[in-house]
Design an enzyme around this catalytic site. Structure first.
Site, short mmCIF file in Angstrom:
data_model
loop_
_atom_site.label_atom_id
_atom_site.label_comp_id
_atom_site.label_asym_id
_atom_site.label_seq_id
_atom_site.Cartn_x
_atom_site.Cartn_y
_atom_site.Cartn_z
N CYS A 351 20.31 -49.65 10.28
CA CYS A 351 20.78 -48.63 10.91
C CYS A 351 22.25 -48.78 11.38
CB CYS A 351 20.06 -48.19 12.04
SG CYS A 351 18.79 -49.17 12.76
N ARG A 380 13.30 -60.50 8.57
CA ARG A 380 13.00 -60.84 9.86
C ARG A 380 12.07 -61.73 9.77
NH1 ARG A 380 10.81 -54.45 11.14
NH2 ARG A 380 13.00 -53.52 10.59
N GLN A 398 13.51 -51.73 2.54
CA GLN A 398 13.05 -50.55 3.17
C GLN A 398 13.63 -49.27 2.48
OE1 GLN A 398 14.62 -51.04 7.01
NE2 GLN A 398 12.72 -51.19 7.87
N ASP A 400 14.77 -47.11 3.19
CA ASP A 400 15.16 -46.29 4.82
C ASP A 400 16.37 -45.18 4.57
OD1 ASP A 400 15.63 -46.72 7.35
OD2 ASP A 400 16.65 -48.60 7.34
N HIS A 402 18.68 -42.81 7.30
CA HIS A 402 19.20 -42.20 8.82
C HIS A 402 19.59 -40.83 8.55
CE1 HIS A 402 18.73 -46.72 9.04
NE2 HIS A 402 18.20 -46.20 9.87
N LYS A 485 7.86 -42.42 17.70
CA LYS A 485 7.98 -42.33 16.16
C LYS A 485 6.43 -41.82 15.89
CE LYS A 485 6.64 -47.33 16.28
NZ LYS A 485 6.39 -48.45 14.97
N HIS A 531 15.33 -42.06 12.26
CA HIS A 531 15.04 -42.90 11.24
C HIS A 531 13.78 -42.95 10.42
CE1 HIS A 531 17.25 -46.16 13.99
NE2 HIS A 531 17.13 -45.02 14.61
#
Length: 665
Positions: A351, A380, A398, A400, A402, A485, A531
RNA sequence: GCCAGCGUAGCUCAACGGUAGAGCACCGCUUUUGUAAAGCGGAUGUUGCGGGUCCGAUUCCCGCCGCUGGCUCCA
């Protein structure tokens, strides 16, 4: 006078105090034998419970009732605790030992504080001690004591955990009277109910030993947990064990190796999977499919680097909030202290990078919603004990995106994200999932942002999920630190739950980074971020997919879609032609021209779970056909080459979950 | 990270105080094959890493690394 109504509607009158056991004996000697417990006015009780005055509805439970299994397992847990005390002495402290009925692997556990460590080989010993207790058929009796008396009783036994539980029950729930269960020399604090005697346990097995923190808190002592399972029938126990055995064959780590999809090399590092060619094909299919879906929905693809300045993550909050679960930062030059040092961080999230893309130009309300998507790899430092094949890793990608949007666009965007997640899951036949709305825990300090925004965000998520008609649960404390979420949760082969797709609302990062857009009113406004990741992590998703399909992927995903197997070398030329034609039809094909006999070739490719095998020999050359063997069906006979390829193309394009060829045409 | 267990050839596993062996896979030769394993021959290991005990350690002890099952965590 007491009237007892039975499930068939009949009513029995008694002019004396009765227990469920008496009613059972009245009905038939056989029922008296078979009865295990009773349900009185909707509450489970022991057979020996004296019923209070008044009319009651009573149902006697036998082995056939589902609740009986829970009671059986609970009693088995008590027997295990008793066995441990007999084997390891009075210093053994027993804490809690519940039954589990919907767990894939385990039926019960009991947590102990043991004076000495025990290992797997001790389980045999404990099992035979339990067997002795069962053979004695010790009657199990219930007794009630005032809290103070119970506390004193367990104090004399040296059971400090039980004392702690009694204190808590009294303090939190105001419990004055506690029930104790006694069998032979063993007494436990327990709500019950239990079987009438220990002899009713017909089949059980202790499965594994694990550590478990007292009361689930890392701050507390680690206890020894023993898991086991129990049934009324030896056959059911055997079936249960067989089930677990089968599930282990679907393990993503086992299949990942067998099918050459990925490896986790110790030389590279734990939790850092290497994608082998076949796994890469599979992942590539998922990525390009999803990319198509995203572009169709107005997303724009972006690419951002794997690291970014520490300050970026200080601003976003990720660095301070998740410091312990990140790879340590790369500090530059002389540094300074951790608060101010210059440096870079392997990105734990995409992000902040996407936010910089948003900030790259001045944004107008006409630009919104701006949907930036990336297959972004993040790192991570997951705890070492958590790593698991592809399912829990330290470097993962991900899918991912946004979405930067105006407040009035929020629900619409959430809704289309939820639809996308549902599309992903349904296309792959992952229909066994649950939906969780993760809410802020007002008592926790881990959350940022103001309450009004949280409320709006939570309301929006709830509204979308309700409108979609999905069943869902709301769980306090399951939100991200910046916002609530919706998570889509699935189970792996042995029943462990994992979060895949997610949709998260975030008012916080736009604030932290000072994001703005110019509204129609020519004033500056703050966008809201969503997200979302329909797969979640490609690694985890594929790990789950491997287990879901047991490695037998649908045609469009299968790393090798067709294997061409000539019956002998004489037919290599035709086999080449067939392979060429399949390749020309954009199918992933392997030609097996090894010197093995046809049976061996079939075995090899069948074990690789290839969806279609084309066997070719003299007959096929003559008729320009292929003898098709379908993975899920077996041999189906000769099919014209072109017709077969066309069917396979259709199956690939429709992303079918069922084979397009099921019989020769 | 914590508790317990485990770590032997590419894979699955055996040997458990006297410095390792099988099957599959691999390589070579023979066989040319019709729906889940053809035959013969060959090569293969610093027994996870480091240290200790011992005449001698894959085997026993200690530390580390990794893996497995749980617990805790999961942006």
């Amino acid at each position: 006078m007491m009237s007892i109504e039975l499930p068939d509607g009949s009513v029995r009158q008694y002019d004396r105090p009765v227990r469920p056991a008496d009613v059972a004996a009245d009905i038939s000697p056989r029922l008296a034998q078979a009865a295990l417990a009773a349900e009185v006015d909707g509450k489970l009780v022991d057979l020996s419970t004296a019923l209070p005055d008044g009319p009651h509805k009573l149902r006697l439970l036998t082995e056939r009732d589902k609740q009986s299994l829970e009671i059986l397992r609970h009693t088995t847990a008590h027997v295990m605790a008793q066995a441990l005390r007999q084997l390891y002495g009075p210093k053994v402290q027993y804490t809690i030992g519940p039954a589990l009925t919907d767990d894939f692997q385990y039926g019960f556990y009991y947590d102990f504080d043991l004076p000495q460590p025990i290992g797997q080989e001790d389980l045999k010993k404990i099992e035979s001690q339990m067997q002795q207790i069962i053979q004695q058929a010790l009657p199990i009796s219930r007794e009630e004591l005032p809290a103070a008396k119970a506390r004193e009783f367990f104090g004399q036994l040296g059971q400090s955990y039980k004392q702690e539980m009694i204190d808590d029950l009294a303090a939190q729930e105001g419990v004055q009277t506690l029930s104790l269960y006694r069998q032979g020399d063993f007494t436990d604090l327990c709500r019950g109910p239990h079987l009438p005697d220990t002899g009713r346990i017909k089949a059980f097995k202790l499965l594994t030993i694990a550590g478990a923190y007292w009361r689930g808190s890392e701050a507390n002592k680690m206890l020894t947990r023993i898991y086991g399972v129990a049934y009324f029938d030896k056959k059911e126990l055997a079936a249960h064990l067989e089930h677990i055995e089968q599930a282990r064959k679907r393990d993503n780590r086992v299949l990942g190796k067998q099918l050459e999809l990925f490896v986790v090399s110790d030389a590279v590092g734990p939790g850092l999977p290497l994608w082998l060619p076949r796994g890469t094909v599979l992942r590539g299919q998922l990525e390009s499919w999803l990319r198509g879906e995203l572009l169709r929905r107005g997303y724009q693809m972006v690419i951002t680097p794997h690291i970014g300045r520490l300050d970026l993550y200080r601003t976003s909050g990720h660095y301070p909030y998740y410091k312990d679960s990140q790879f340590p930062p790369i500090l530059m030059g002389r540094g300074g202290d951790e608060q101010t040092a210059e440096g870079y961080l392997l990105k734990p999230m995409n992000c902040p990078h996407h936010i910089q893309i948003y900030k790259n130009s001045q944004r107008s309300y006409r630009d919104l919603p701006l949907r930036l998507a990336e297959f972004g790899t993040v790192y991570r430092m997951e705890q070492s004990g958590e790593l698991n094949g592809l399912i829990r890793v330290r470097g993962f990608t991900q899918d991912d995106a946004h979405i930067f949007c105006a407040p009035e666009q929020l629900e619409g965007e959430i809704s289309s994200c939820v639809d996308l997640v549902k599309l992903v899951l349904s296309t792959l036949g992952l229909n066994d999932y649950r939906v969780r709305i993760g809410l802020r825990d007002p008592d926790s300090s881990k959350y940022v942002g103001d309450a009004a925004h949280w409320q709006q965000a939570q309301d929006s998520l709830r509204a979308v999920v309700q409108a979609s008609g999905m069943t869902y649960s709301e769980e306090t404390g399951e939100a991200a630190f910046y916002g609530p979420k919706i998570d889509f949760i699935v189970k792996d082969a042995i029943g462990r739950e994992w979060q895949l797709g997610t949709v998260q609302v975030d008012y916080n990062l736009p604030e932290r980074f000072g994001l703005e857009y110019t509204g129609a009113d020519n004033a500056a406004h703050r966008p809201i971020m969503v997200h979302r990741a329909p797969f979640g992590s490609l690694e985890r998703f594929i790990g789950i997919l491997i287990e879901h399909f047991a490695g037998a992927f649908p045609l469009w995903l299968a790393p090798v879609q067709v294997a061409v197997l000539p019956v002998s070398e004489k037919f290599d030329a035709y086999a080449q032609q067939v392979a060429q034609a399949a390749r020309a039809a954009d199918l992933r094909v392997e030609l097996d021209n090894s010197s093995d006999k046809i049976g061996a070739k079939i075995r090899r490719w069948t074990l690789q779970k290839v969806p279609y095998l084309f066997v070719v020999g003299q007959r096929e050359v003559e008729g320009r056909t292929v003898a098709v063997r379908v993975r899920s069906v077996g041999e189906v006979g000769a099919v014209g080459l072109e017709a077969a390829l066309q069917k396979l193309r259709g199956e690939v394009e429709s992303r079918g979950l069922q084979p397009a060829i099921e019989a020769a045409t």
